[in-house]
Design an enzyme around this catalytic site. Sequence first.
Site, PDB file in Angstrom:
ATOM      1  N   ARG A  91     -51.257 -22.180  22.237  1.00  0.00           N
ATOM      2  CA  ARG A  91     -50.982 -20.807  21.810  1.00  0.00           C
ATOM      3  C   ARG A  91     -49.491 -20.559  21.917  1.00  0.00           C
ATOM      4  O   ARG A  91     -48.868 -20.850  22.945  1.00  0.00           O
ATOM      5  CB  ARG A  91     -51.758 -19.811  22.675  1.00  0.00           C
ATOM      6  CG  ARG A  91     -51.253 -18.379  22.544  1.00  0.00           C
ATOM      7  CD  ARG A  91     -52.220 -17.349  23.062  1.00  0.00           C
ATOM      8  NE  ARG A  91     -51.560 -16.112  23.430  1.00  0.00           N
ATOM      9  CZ  ARG A  91     -50.956 -15.263  22.614  1.00  0.00           C
ATOM     10  NH1 ARG A  91     -50.892 -15.547  21.310  1.00  0.00           N
ATOM     11  NH2 ARG A  91     -50.392 -14.159  23.051  1.00  0.00           N
ATOM     12  N   ASP A 210     -40.994  -7.994  25.344  1.00  0.00           N
ATOM     13  CA  ASP A 210     -40.650  -6.683  25.897  1.00  0.00           C
ATOM     14  C   ASP A 210     -40.872  -6.719  27.401  1.00  0.00           C
ATOM     15  O   ASP A 210     -41.527  -7.621  27.920  1.00  0.00           O
ATOM     16  CB  ASP A 210     -41.495  -5.574  25.258  1.00  0.00           C
ATOM     17  CG  ASP A 210     -42.984  -5.795  25.444  1.00  0.00           C
ATOM     18  OD1 ASP A 210     -43.558  -5.150  26.314  1.00  0.00           O
ATOM     19  OD2 ASP A 210     -43.568  -6.632  24.715  1.00  0.00           O
TER      20      ASP A 210
END
Length: 238
Positions: A91, A210
């Site tokens: 992933r 973030d």
Amino acid sequence: MSNIPTPHINAKQGDFARTVLMPGDPLRSKFIAETFLEDPVLVNNVRGVQGYTGAYKGKRVSVMASGMGMPSIGIYSYELYNFYGVENIIRIGTAGAINAKLKVRDVVAAMSAYSTSNYGYQFGLDGVLAPCCSYELLSAAVKAGEAIGQPVVPGPILSSDVFYEHNNALSASSKVAKLGVMCVEMEAYALYLNAAAAGKNALALLTISDSLITGESLSAEERQTSFTKMMEIALEIA
């Protein structure tokens, strides 16, 4: 009777390589195929979830999107592992930092995954499952990061079912951050459980997009196209 094509993947047997890179965003899948792979071929486009197979430095590699959330990656990774003969899924996604040591664009390798999801209940253990990555893939990723000057930070992560948390004071991320958990995302837990059940290998490489601590964040366009260091690491170990 053959299990392929599946309801979600219309590729033929042999269309996927042994290793599949799996971003969440179909556009990121397209970007990786067109930017890094030689002679990429579109092998799946059901529901716009694009999957490609090509070559990287002489190695046959596939890349296919997972969509968002554990139910989505749970379906695609299950079918790839169990029906298409895929051995490794890496992933390559984004995560929000919940540890002050992490900065935007840092790359995390998820050693293990905490979760708020019920996905693990299907495996019948009377306790809490905490699936781990493949050590071989983790070790290779750390070495590949060193080789290209992009440190990889190994550590535990949180896979959450919730993006917008109703009560931040009681949130899972704020609780597990005290236990040394590095960041939060939404897919790795299901991927790791499917890999364990199938006897296959999985690793989540996550670029910090973030920070839940500082409030810093990257734009949608930057998330789609700028995480090339993470992509290169995944391709090197494919």
